[in-house]
Design an enzyme around this catalytic site. Structure first.
Site, PDB file in Angstrom:
ATOM      1  N   CYS A  63      52.390  38.286 -22.405  1.00 11.02           N
ATOM      2  CA  CYS A  63      52.217  39.289 -21.350  1.00 11.02           C
ATOM      3  C   CYS A  63      50.774  39.808 -21.377  1.00 11.02           C
ATOM      4  O   CYS A  63      50.038  39.575 -22.313  1.00 11.02           O
ATOM      5  CB  CYS A  63      53.157  40.462 -21.585  1.00 11.02           C
ATOM      6  N   ARG A  71      48.580  34.944 -18.121  1.00 13.45           N
ATOM      7  CA  ARG A  71      49.256  35.078 -19.411  1.00 13.45           C
ATOM      8  C   ARG A  71      50.763  35.290 -19.265  1.00 13.45           C
ATOM      9  O   ARG A  71      51.519  35.066 -20.191  1.00 13.45           O
ATOM     10  CB  ARG A  71      48.671  36.265 -20.180  1.00 13.45           C
ATOM     11  N   TRP A  80      55.951  38.491 -19.293  1.00 12.93           N
ATOM     12  CA  TRP A  80      56.604  37.188 -19.519  1.00 12.93           C
ATOM     13  C   TRP A  80      57.818  37.515 -20.364  1.00 12.93           C
ATOM     14  O   TRP A  80      57.697  37.864 -21.532  1.00 12.93           O
ATOM     15  CB  TRP A  80      55.638  36.256 -20.247  1.00 12.93           C
ATOM     16  N   ASN A  89      53.343  44.171 -25.507  1.00 19.10           N
ATOM     17  CA  ASN A  89      53.465  42.714 -25.695  1.00 19.10           C
ATOM     18  C   ASN A  89      54.042  42.487 -27.076  1.00 19.10           C
ATOM     19  O   ASN A  89      53.698  43.199 -28.015  1.00 19.10           O
ATOM     20  CB  ASN A  89      52.095  42.031 -25.658  1.00 19.10           C
ATOM     21  N   GLY A  90      54.845  41.445 -27.223  1.00 17.42           N
ATOM     22  CA  GLY A  90      55.396  41.135 -28.545  1.00 17.42           C
ATOM     23  C   GLY A  90      56.890  41.402 -28.572  1.00 17.42           C
ATOM     24  O   GLY A  90      57.532  41.559 -27.531  1.00 17.42           O
ATOM     25  N   GLU A 136      50.380  13.610 -24.450  1.00 15.01           N
ATOM     26  CA  GLU A 136      49.727  14.698 -23.712  1.00 15.01           C
ATOM     27  C   GLU A 136      49.872  14.492 -22.198  1.00 15.01           C
ATOM     28  O   GLU A 136      50.113  15.445 -21.454  1.00 15.01           O
ATOM     29  CB  GLU A 136      48.259  14.786 -24.150  1.00 15.01           C
ATOM     30  N   LYS A 139      51.640  17.152 -19.664  1.00 14.15           N
ATOM     31  CA  LYS A 139      50.974  17.718 -18.475  1.00 14.15           C
ATOM     32  C   LYS A 139      51.874  17.571 -17.246  1.00 14.15           C
ATOM     33  O   LYS A 139      52.001  18.492 -16.454  1.00 14.15           O
ATOM     34  CB  LYS A 139      49.645  17.010 -18.188  1.00 14.15           C
ATOM     35  N   GLU A 162      55.041  19.966 -17.459  1.00 14.08           N
ATOM     36  CA  GLU A 162      54.885  21.421 -17.348  1.00 14.08           C
ATOM     37  C   GLU A 162      54.468  21.877 -15.966  1.00 14.08           C
ATOM     38  O   GLU A 162      54.826  22.969 -15.549  1.00 14.08           O
ATOM     39  CB  GLU A 162      53.973  21.977 -18.446  1.00 14.08           C
ATOM     40  N   HIS A 207      62.804  -0.470 -28.842  1.00 17.09           N
ATOM     41  CA  HIS A 207      63.785   0.079 -29.787  1.00 17.09           C
ATOM     42  C   HIS A 207      64.680   1.123 -29.124  1.00 17.09           C
ATOM     43  O   HIS A 207      65.253   1.956 -29.803  1.00 17.09           O
ATOM     44  CB  HIS A 207      63.068   0.658 -31.009  1.00 17.09           C
ATOM     45  N   LYS A 229      50.284  31.327 -20.779  1.00 15.85           N
ATOM     46  CA  LYS A 229      49.091  30.670 -21.303  1.00 15.85           C
ATOM     47  C   LYS A 229      49.019  30.755 -22.816  1.00 15.85           C
ATOM     48  O   LYS A 229      48.629  29.809 -23.480  1.00 15.85           O
ATOM     49  CB  LYS A 229      47.850  31.300 -20.676  1.00 15.85           C
TER      50      LYS A 229
HETATM   51  C1  F6R Z   1      50.075  22.816 -22.636  1.00 17.30           C
HETATM   52  C2  F6R Z   1      49.652  24.018 -23.294  1.00 17.30           C
HETATM   53  C3  F6R Z   1      50.388  24.471 -24.505  1.00 17.30           C
HETATM   54  C4  F6R Z   1      49.398  24.992 -25.551  1.00 17.30           C
HETATM   55  C5  F6R Z   1      50.148  25.611 -26.733  1.00 17.30           C
HETATM   56  C6  F6R Z   1      49.203  26.079 -27.806  1.00 17.30           C
HETATM   57  O1  F6R Z   1      49.280  22.537 -21.535  1.00 17.30           O
HETATM   58  O2  F6R Z   1      48.741  24.663 -22.886  1.00 17.30           O
HETATM   59  O3  F6R Z   1      51.179  23.449 -25.029  1.00 17.30           O
HETATM   60  O4  F6R Z   1      48.597  23.930 -25.961  1.00 17.30           O
HETATM   61  O5  F6R Z   1      50.914  26.682 -26.284  1.00 17.30           O
HETATM   62  O6  F6R Z   1      48.325  27.034 -27.325  1.00 17.30           O
HETATM   63  P1  F6R Z   1      46.996  27.393 -28.092  1.00 17.30           P
HETATM   64  O7  F6R Z   1      46.135  26.169 -28.060  1.00 17.30           O
HETATM   65  O8  F6R Z   1      46.413  28.545 -27.354  1.00 17.30           O
HETATM   66  O9  F6R Z   1      47.379  27.724 -29.499  1.00 17.30           O
END
Ligand code: F6R
Length: 612
Positions: A2, A27, A75, A101-102, A485, A489, A492, A508, A607
């Site tokens: 948040c 966020r 969030w 937050n938290g 990766e 992408k 998400e 397999h 984020k």
């Molecule tokens: C995917 C993404 C997340 C972050 C993960 C770790 O696109 O952004 O999987 O990579 O939440 O976040 P950080 O790097 O901020 O620790």
């Protein structure tokens, strides 16, 4: 997670709070709210589920007048995202207003105690419990500062919080444990935020709170204390980035802007850190641990999501070029599986935000077990950056799009630099190869740019596959984590189910999924695995899967095996994952936009995940 904003000064706070919330919305964005103390010392508030831009018109500007206020973009963790559960929360007497937050882990125990004391509750949140707990102590001590302190000594969990009080209307109390919080010092005003993005258009002088600290903010000054009531003296730091860097600059989305920034950001990661003639790498932040790194018997890399994928590429790099046994762990699992770590081990923490709760917990665990911790972090001054034994910043600049793009390629570049530094010192990389790698580095930004210039080619493929229900991503060696990766992408931001696999694992099990409706993305550069990859492609083709390949520009043969080819320039193997991941970023971006998805703020995601 948040976002928190707060303002105390001489100006009307509402626009400052709304503007701050817009900047923090990446966020968390399921609901929004603001509370403002007016000149008659009454607090008015408004909160609602939705995004700031949708809710903004509903803020009553006549009523929400005042020069002290707090705001929040949420969030959800406890309680579904609805108007009632949005922050700010107040006690049942409407004296305390709190944004948080938290997670307060012992909130049910505290709630039971407060119910016995006669408090009532109207939301499902842990934050409302904390607001009532503060009010409980306020009634006993008649001081908001003491009430917050006593309440925080009773809660278990994590918090970044900002609190205002009707009966002491000239201050904001903020506190932090495990969730970032800072305040900017303007002229006769203080701006609070969980993220510097909401502060920099007011001031660049910022003070970061540390875990276990609170601050009492007034128009004419501030005081920092621990929650044990010890005084803390701290100087302000200058924030380095500017407002343009966190704005879209003509791009439709932050994600697209950030993908297109990569020629510069990757260069920023290596700039001034390598001698192109000799291949000698100097990472200032790692000086104090360089000896340990070079002699390491074992390296453990940890992180979450995209950062974990970067770690997997790092494993290939460190084992291949430095011959150091390397393991990669999900940060979220690390401390729960009683890891075998000793004082000779090096634990590398990768995190864009530097605030991810699981990665921070892994760092603490590694430190407790005596390992040397190294951070690969983007956000300067973030918790991980401050608390590791040594570290290197990736210098990607602010990453606002929720899906990580430029941070990933910069993380890969940081790992490559660490690899080259160790390899040179250990003599595990022959000088001729080192020089080839170093000189290739100079070409990399141009090669990335050449991929970016072809981005319109992806729209056609995106249209073709936008309604697919599943995708497979396959690669070998260094490119297996790139496949993971690529799949992440797509999942998400477009909500299409996607899986990444090592290409040879197909037979397999997953090959059973292949039919004419299954698009399969192969990462197939001309490297030592090329012939094997071609065999894997044949296996899919024989089962009528649709083949999209990421292939080198000079590879004519690949057309015979592919339905669509996305071209990348050839490079040395250590940098190939950087180039190969960019087409996958574009592919997911264009598929998501063709499906009208909100690419910068995908559903259910935040984020920076600052809760476990
Ligand atoms: C995917 C993404 C997340 C972050 C993960 C770790 O696109 O952004 O999987 O990579 O939440 O976040 P950080 O790097 O901020 O620790």
């Amino acid at each position: 997670m948040c976002g928190i904003v707060g303002y105390i000064g001489k100006r009307n706070s509402l626009n400052i709070l709304i503007d701050g919330l817009k900047r923090l919305e990446y966020r968390g964005y399921d609901s929004v709210g603001i509370a403002v103390i007016n000149d008659e010392n009454n607090t008015n508030f408004f909160k609602k589920a939705g995004k700031v831009k949708d809710v903004e018109e509903e803020f009553d500007r006549e009523i929400l007048q005042g020069s002290i206020g707090i705001g929040h973009t949420r969030w959800a963790t406890h309680g579904e995202p609805n108007d009632n559960n949005a922050h700010p929360h107040s006690d049942d007497n409407r004296n305390i207003y709190l944004v948080h937050n938290g997670i307060i882990e012992n909130y049910t125990t505290i709630k039971k105690k407060l119910i016995i004391e006669g408090f009532t509750f109207s939301t499902d949140t842990d934050t409302e419990v904390l607001a009532n707990l503060i009010e409980y102590y306020f009634r006993i001590k008649n001081s908001i500062e003491i009430a917050v302190r006593l309440a925080l000594n009773e809660v278990e969990g994590t918090y970044g919080l900002a609190c205002i009080c009707n009966k002491e209307p000239d201050k904001i109390i903020i506190a932090r444990l495990g969730s970032p919080l800072m305040f900017g010092l303007g002229k006769d005003e203080i701006i609070v935020s969980s993220d510097a993005a909401a502060i920099i258009n007011h001031t660049k002088n910022v003070i970061y709170l540390e875990d276990g600290e609170m601050a009492i903010l007034r128009r004419d000054g501030f005081q920092i204390k621990t929650i044990q009531d010890e005084d803390i003296f701290r100087e302000a730091q200058k924030i380095e980035f500017n407002l343009e860097e966190i704005e879209k600059g003509g791009f439709e989305h932050f994600m697209l802007k950030e993908i297109c920034e990569q020629p510069d950001t990757v260069q920023n990661t290596y700039r001034g850190r390598i001698n192109f003639e000799t291949g000698l790498v100097k990472l200032g932040g790692l000086d104090s641990v360089a000896e340990k790194l070079i002699n390491a018997k074992r390296i453990i890399i940890t992180g979450c999501g995209t950062a974990w994928h970067a770690g997997l590429v790092g494993e290939y790099m460190l084992e291949q070029y430095c011959r150091i046994p390397t393991e990669v762990e999900y940060a979220s699992e690390f401390r729960y599986r009683n890891p075998i770590i000793n004082q000779e081990d090096i634990v590398i923490l990768i995190s864009q935000s530097g605030e991810t709760a699981d990665t921070r917990a892994a760092m603490k665990e590694a430190q407790k077990l005596g390992a040397t911790t190294i951070g690969i972090v983007n956000v300067v001054g973030s918790t991980i950056a401050r608390e590791v034994d040594a570290g290197t910043y990736i210098h990607a600049g602010p990453e606002i799009g929720v899906a990580s793009t430029k941070a990933f390629t910069c993380q890969l570049m940081s790992l490559a630099l660490i690899t080259l530094m160790i390899g040179k010192n250990k003599n595990t990389i022959p000088d001729s190869e080192l020089m080839k790698i170093a000189s290739e580095l100079k070409n990399l930004p141009e090669k990335i740019q050449s991929i970016i210039e072809k981005r319109n080619d992806y729209k056609f493929i995106a249209d073709e596959f936008k309604d697919s229900r599943n995708f497979l991503y396959l690669g070998r060696g260094f490119n297996f984590p790139v496949a993971l990766e690529g799949a992440l992408k797509l999942k998400e931001i477009s909500y299409i189910h996607a899986e990444g696999y090592p290409a040879a694992e197909m037979k397999h099990g997953p090959i059973a999924l292949i039919d004419e409706n299954m698009p399969v993305v192969f990462i197939a550069p001309k490297d030592s695995t090329y012939d094997k990859i071609i065999s894997n492609i044949e296996e899919i083709k024989a089962r009528r899967g649709k083949i999209i390949t990421i292939a080198n520009e000079d590879d004519d043969e690949i057309k015979n095996y592919s339905d669509y080819v996305l071209r990348v320039p050839k490079t040395v193997p250590i940098f190939a994952p950087i180039l190969n991941s960019i087409p996958l970023q574009f592919l997911s971006y264009y598929i998501a936009t063709a499906r009208n998805c909100n690419v910068d703020q995908p559903r259910n995601l935040a984020k920076s995940v600052t809760v476990e």
